[in-house]
Design a protein around this motif. Structure first.
Motif, PDB file in Angstrom:
ATOM      1  N   MET A 287      51.496  55.952  21.956  1.00 27.84           N
ATOM      2  CA  MET A 287      51.712  54.515  22.062  1.00 27.84           C
ATOM      3  C   MET A 287      51.016  53.951  23.298  1.00 27.84           C
ATOM      4  SD  MET A 287      55.277  52.342  21.864  1.00 27.84           S
ATOM      5  CE  MET A 287      55.982  52.842  23.427  1.00 27.84           C
ATOM      6  N   ILE A 288      51.174  54.607  24.427  1.00 30.70           N
ATOM      7  CA  ILE A 288      50.546  54.076  25.636  1.00 30.70           C
ATOM      8  C   ILE A 288      49.030  54.271  25.591  1.00 30.70           C
ATOM      9  CG2 ILE A 288      50.794  56.179  27.023  1.00 30.70           C
ATOM     10  CD1 ILE A 288      51.164  52.505  28.189  1.00 30.70           C
ATOM     11  N   LEU A 289      48.547  55.278  24.849  1.00 29.26           N
ATOM     12  CA  LEU A 289      47.103  55.426  24.694  1.00 29.26           C
ATOM     13  C   LEU A 289      46.515  54.267  23.894  1.00 29.26           C
ATOM     14  CD1 LEU A 289      46.679  59.271  24.043  1.00 29.26           C
ATOM     15  CD2 LEU A 289      45.989  57.985  26.066  1.00 29.26           C
ATOM     16  N   VAL A 290      47.237  53.807  22.884  1.00 27.07           N
ATOM     17  CA  VAL A 290      46.773  52.627  22.135  1.00 27.07           C
ATOM     18  C   VAL A 290      46.701  51.424  23.067  1.00 27.07           C
ATOM     19  CG1 VAL A 290      47.306  51.006  20.277  1.00 27.07           C
ATOM     20  CG2 VAL A 290      47.679  53.455  19.929  1.00 27.07           C
ATOM     21  N   VAL A 291      47.732  51.237  23.876  1.00 29.26           N
ATOM     22  CA  VAL A 291      47.748  50.109  24.818  1.00 29.26           C
ATOM     23  C   VAL A 291      46.609  50.248  25.822  1.00 29.26           C
ATOM     24  CG1 VAL A 291      49.118  48.876  26.535  1.00 29.26           C
ATOM     25  CG2 VAL A 291      50.238  49.848  24.529  1.00 29.26           C
ATOM     26  N   LEU A 292      46.347  51.475  26.277  1.00 26.30           N
ATOM     27  CA  LEU A 292      45.256  51.705  27.226  1.00 26.30           C
ATOM     28  C   LEU A 292      43.924  51.268  26.640  1.00 26.30           C
ATOM     29  CD1 LEU A 292      44.077  52.907  29.845  1.00 26.30           C
ATOM     30  CD2 LEU A 292      44.064  55.143  28.701  1.00 26.30           C
ATOM     31  N   THR A 293      43.669  51.597  25.377  1.00 21.90           N
ATOM     32  CA  THR A 293      42.402  51.184  24.768  1.00 21.90           C
ATOM     33  C   THR A 293      42.317  49.665  24.642  1.00 21.90           C
ATOM     34  OG1 THR A 293      43.270  51.372  22.501  1.00 21.90           O
ATOM     35  CG2 THR A 293      42.255  53.324  23.454  1.00 21.90           C
ATOM     36  N   MET A 294      43.460  49.002  24.406  1.00 23.72           N
ATOM     37  CA  MET A 294      43.456  47.542  24.301  1.00 23.72           C
ATOM     38  C   MET A 294      43.101  46.888  25.625  1.00 23.72           C
ATOM     39  SD  MET A 294      46.939  47.163  22.009  1.00 23.72           S
ATOM     40  CE  MET A 294      47.135  45.438  22.457  1.00 23.72           C
ATOM     41  N   ILE A 295      43.470  47.537  26.727  1.00 26.38           N
ATOM     42  CA  ILE A 295      43.257  46.968  28.059  1.00 26.38           C
ATOM     43  C   ILE A 295      41.902  47.354  28.640  1.00 26.38           C
ATOM     44  CG2 ILE A 295      44.163  46.952  30.430  1.00 26.38           C
ATOM     45  CD1 ILE A 295      45.801  45.397  28.339  1.00 26.38           C
ATOM     46  N   THR A 296      41.355  48.494  28.189  1.00 26.24           N
ATOM     47  CA  THR A 296      40.101  48.993  28.747  1.00 26.24           C
ATOM     48  C   THR A 296      38.958  48.014  28.491  1.00 26.24           C
ATOM     49  OG1 THR A 296      40.803  51.287  28.433  1.00 26.24           O
ATOM     50  CG2 THR A 296      38.447  50.904  28.705  1.00 26.24           C
ATOM     51  N   ASP A 297      38.139  47.821  29.494  1.00 24.65           N
ATOM     52  CA  ASP A 297      37.007  46.908  29.395  1.00 24.65           C
ATOM     53  C   ASP A 297      36.025  47.395  28.333  1.00 24.65           C
ATOM     54  OD1 ASP A 297      34.116  45.977  30.396  1.00 24.65           O
ATOM     55  OD2 ASP A 297      35.624  44.577  31.154  1.00 24.65           O
ATOM     56  N   ARG A 298      35.492  46.459  27.539  1.00 24.91           N
ATOM     57  CA  ARG A 298      34.592  46.827  26.454  1.00 24.91           C
ATOM     58  C   ARG A 298      33.313  47.476  26.970  1.00 24.91           C
ATOM     59  NH1 ARG A 298      34.850  45.760  21.344  1.00 24.91           N
ATOM     60  NH2 ARG A 298      36.488  44.203  21.669  1.00 24.91           N
ATOM     61  N   ASP A 299      32.887  47.156  28.176  1.00 28.11           N
ATOM     62  CA  ASP A 299      31.691  47.791  28.728  1.00 28.11           C
ATOM     63  C   ASP A 299      31.904  49.291  28.925  1.00 28.11           C
ATOM     64  OD1 ASP A 299      30.398  45.381  28.803  1.00 28.11           O
ATOM     65  OD2 ASP A 299      30.924  44.955  30.895  1.00 28.11           O
ATOM     66  N   ARG A 300      33.149  49.689  29.185  1.00 36.25           N
ATOM     67  CA  ARG A 300      33.452  51.108  29.384  1.00 36.25           C
ATOM     68  C   ARG A 300      33.755  51.814  28.069  1.00 36.25           C
ATOM     69  NH1 ARG A 300      38.016  52.206  32.142  1.00 36.25           N
ATOM     70  NH2 ARG A 300      37.124  54.148  32.958  1.00 36.25           N
ATOM     71  N   LEU A 301      34.227  51.080  27.071  1.00 41.30           N
ATOM     72  CA  LEU A 301      34.575  51.676  25.785  1.00 41.30           C
ATOM     73  C   LEU A 301      34.200  50.684  24.682  1.00 41.30           C
ATOM     74  CD1 LEU A 301      35.922  54.273  24.722  1.00 41.30           C
ATOM     75  CD2 LEU A 301      38.090  53.042  24.689  1.00 41.30           C
ATOM     76  N   PRO A 302      32.906  50.636  24.309  1.00 42.94           N
ATOM     77  CA  PRO A 302      32.453  49.614  23.345  1.00 42.94           C
ATOM     78  C   PRO A 302      33.201  49.651  22.016  1.00 42.94           C
ATOM     79  CG  PRO A 302      30.585  50.650  24.433  1.00 42.94           C
ATOM     80  CD  PRO A 302      31.793  51.435  24.841  1.00 42.94           C
ATOM     81  N   GLY A 303      33.495  50.813  21.495  1.00 48.38           N
ATOM     82  CA  GLY A 303      34.206  50.900  20.217  1.00 48.38           C
ATOM     83  C   GLY A 303      35.689  51.130  20.400  1.00 48.38           C
TER      84      GLY A 303
END
Length: 679
Positions: A287-303
């Protein structure tokens, strides 16, 4: 030992190679480890399910045995490696520079989980708790000086080592899994090992959650480690990554000190560490990993949306209840985001919560219906029961397992202190959430980033779930709801603390130390929830398994389990077993409900005095026997008194003893009652 290390490396390799394949700029080692762990667990769950269904069709027996698993995982790793090479993928790691002092602090922190393991070993071997007390007091000191002495670059490592130590200090007690539901989980993983395959519907609800129902079997097969140790060690270390994920989720938004304190708050809640990690705890990681991806900047994680979807699959394959709570929270967050946009014209980027709510919700319903059809009926039954509970609350009743009933049923100085401290810290979390909402609504200077309000809006339905759990249980219990929502709410506690102290400083010009009070509160919380403070004032609790080798709890020794297995081995038909409520949980790993025709019944209940049993076995655990004179009031129903044990001995035949438990047999046709003459 070498096989275990190589096996773990092999089973983590798919996650690493998938991370290498996707386009990303994740360069922090701690953050990378989160993605590798989440990817690997999800891939192994997929391997367990697909392999179990496909290999028998291809004429390959026992798909969950060493050779098919090793070849499949190796094939996945090779395929991902080839594609990564073809697409010219690489990882760039940002390795911080460490001074001699940093290295010394890191080495000291690394000793914490080792000390916890050593203390648990000493408790198991000789029953001494001195080293355990030393470990817990040392952790309290570490918490108090963390922000002052630990360099920020080591914050994630400090969170992991403290979390690993706290989880291990409880879970390494005895050689068996610790807790209630984990007993059933353990049985069905052993069943998967025995059958050599995962099957839908085979393992009740655990067929639908292969991350905890099948992947532990995969780890056991490849590493040669027993199933119990897989849960107690490997899954404990995997779960210790959850507070690390909380740290990374909040650090770039609210600051590293805030995220550090919030991660500690999560770790020191007693349900975080009081049992072997199973479905709920591993689901919290996803659950917190999903939230982490939502917060992560798109430049660091484009997909990042697709990465979040992978973790969403992991969540669905880990725990149904956590999935539903998270899906509902995502849906509510989306609606709140739409309302805010209509009010202000400002889009804060919550569209993904609506997409995830529909996708995860639909996938969860379809998957659970296909693998465990009865689960949806159970969920419907819970939903139908909620209006009944609400009516009962309005009529003045307290619902079993609600927050209100828990408050009413407990007493004592230490319990009151624990309750008040939790209420105070959670109130600060509520202040933290509301402060972010108010800033967004009424501040003239709009923040440049939307991440803070995203987290706050997602936290609002979590707060509502928590508030509702005080009055109704929904077949969950307030403590479990608190555990699940704390995943998102924990780091808002220091946010609220800073907002409140900042307001006080403005109004009254009072100089309040920034972190000293909150770290002191967290250290006290840890000492309370681990039982140290309870023992210090003479109010020990039954969950004190790491501090008292004789406590009657949900941790079972091999000798105690042998007594239950003896009944299983000698009974030709479904046996009837009478025992106390705590020991009854042990039998869930031997005679799980809905799978065995055995009947495990309470020899003593809380609404009647005395004991009662009929034809069948009476299992008496030595640690369940207490002296009635030690209690001012009624002896709790999970204990038996000396006189009650004597009554059992005199009216039955002892048929087995293990040195730590006795099994009695009663073949009479009449029910036996003792201590109920006046009822």
């Amino acid at each position: 030992m070498l096989r275990a290390i190589l096996g773990v490396a092999l089973l983590l390799a798919p996650g690493f190679m998938l991370l290498l394949l996707i386009d990303n700029r994740i360069d922090r080692i701690g953050e990378l480890s989160l993605y590798v762990a989440g990817f690997s667990l999800t891939i192994l769950a997929g391997v367990s399910v697909v392999g179990s269904l496909a290999y028998p069709v291809l004429g390959i027996p026992d798909p969950l045995s060493f050779r098919p698993i090793a070849l499949t995982v190796s094939g996945i790793v090779i395929a991902l490696t080839v594609v990564s090479y073809w697409r010219d993928r690489s990882l760039v790691l940002r390795v911080p520079s460490f001074t001699t002092q940093d290295t010394a602090i890191g080495a000291f922190l690394l000793c914490l989980p080792a000390l916890a393991a050593l203390a648990a070993h000493r408790m198991n071997a000789v029953g001494s708790s001195r080293l355990m007390y030393a470990f817990l007091l040392l952790v309290a000191v570490v918490v108090l000086v963390s922000i002052r002495e630990v360099p920020p670059k080591l914050y994630p490592f400090a969170v992991f080592t403290v979390a690993a130590g706290i989880v291990l200090h409880r879970n390494l007690i005895t050689g068996a899994v610790v807790g209630s539901d984990i007993q059933v989980n353990y049985f069905f993983v052993e069943l998967v090992l025995e059958n050599g395959a995962w099957e839908p519907g085979m393992a009740d609800v655990y067929s639908s959650i292969p991350v905890v129902g099948a992947v532990p079997a995969v780890y056991s097969i490849v590493t040669g480690i027993s199933t119990a140790l897989v849960f107690k060690v490997l899954y404990s270390l995997l779960f210790a990554l959850a507070p690390v994920a909380i740290y990374y989720t909040f650090a770039d938004v609210f600051g590293r000190d805030v995220a550090f304190a919030g991660a500690y708050f999560f770790v020191f809640y007693f349900r975080t560490f009081n049992g072997t990690p199973g479905k709920t705890r591993i689901a919290q990681l996803f659950m917190i990993l999903v939230v982490l991806t939502m917060i992560t900047d798109r430049d660091r994680l484009p997909g990042k949306e697709w990465v979040g979807a992978v973790f969403g699959i992991g969540l669905i394959l880990s725990h149904y209840t956590t999935t539903y709570i998270f899906v509902i929270s995502l849906a509510v967050a989306y609606v709140l985001g739409r309302i805010y946009k209509a009010y202000s014209g400002d889009d804060v980027g919550l569209r993904i919560t609506g997409i995830y709510a529909v996708a995860f919700g639909g996938a969860a319903v379809a998957w659970y219906a296909a693998t465990t059809p009865g689960m949806l009926q159970n969920v419907a039954g819970v939903l139908v029961g909620i209006p009944v509970e609400i009516y009962a609350v309005l009529s003045g009743e307290s619902i079993h397992r609600s927050g209100a009933s828990a408050v009413e049923s407990q007493s004592g100085i230490a319990y009151t202190a624990t309750l008040l401290l939790h209420m105070g810290l959670m109130a600060l979390a509520g202040v933290g959430v509301l402060s972010q909402v108010f800033v967004r609504l009424f501040s003239t200077d709009k923040p440049r980033s939307n991440e803070a309000i995203k987290l706050a809006v997602l936290a609002i339905p979590m707060l509502l779930f928590l508030a509702a759990s005080y009055f109704i249980s929904g077949n969950l219990g307030a403590d479990r709801v608190y555990q699940i929502v704390l995943t998102v709410l924990a780091a808002f506690m220091p946010v609220g603390y800073l907002a409140l102290t900042g307001l006080i400083n403005v109004v009254r010009d009072v100089d309040i130390p920034v972190w000293r009070p909150i770290l002191a509160a967290l250290a006290v919380l840890m000492l309370l929830n681990t039982g140290v403070a309870y023992n210090a004032i003479g109010e020990p609790v039954t969950s004190d398994i790491s501090l008292d080798s004789d406590t009657h709890s949900l941790a079972y020794t091999d000798a105690e389990i042998n007594g239950g297995e003896w009944i299983d081995g000698t009974s030709t038909a479904g046996p009837v077993i009478y025992t106390d409520s705590y020991t009854g949980e042990m039998f869930r790993s031997i005679f799980p409900e809905n799978y065995s025709n055995a009947s495990v019944r309470q020899v003593k209940v809380d609404w009647q005095p005395g004991i009662e049993f009929s034809e069948g076995y009476v299992y008496v655990r030595d640690r369940s026997i207490v002296d009635a004179d030690e209690y001012e009031g009624t002896v709790p129903q999970y204990y038996l008194t000396e006189s009650e044990r004597t009554a059992i001995e005199q009216s039955t035949n002892k048929v087995y003893t293990s040195g730590e438990s006795d099994v009695f047999r009663y073949d009479g046709s009449d029910s036996q009652q003792f201590g109920r003459e006046d009822t």
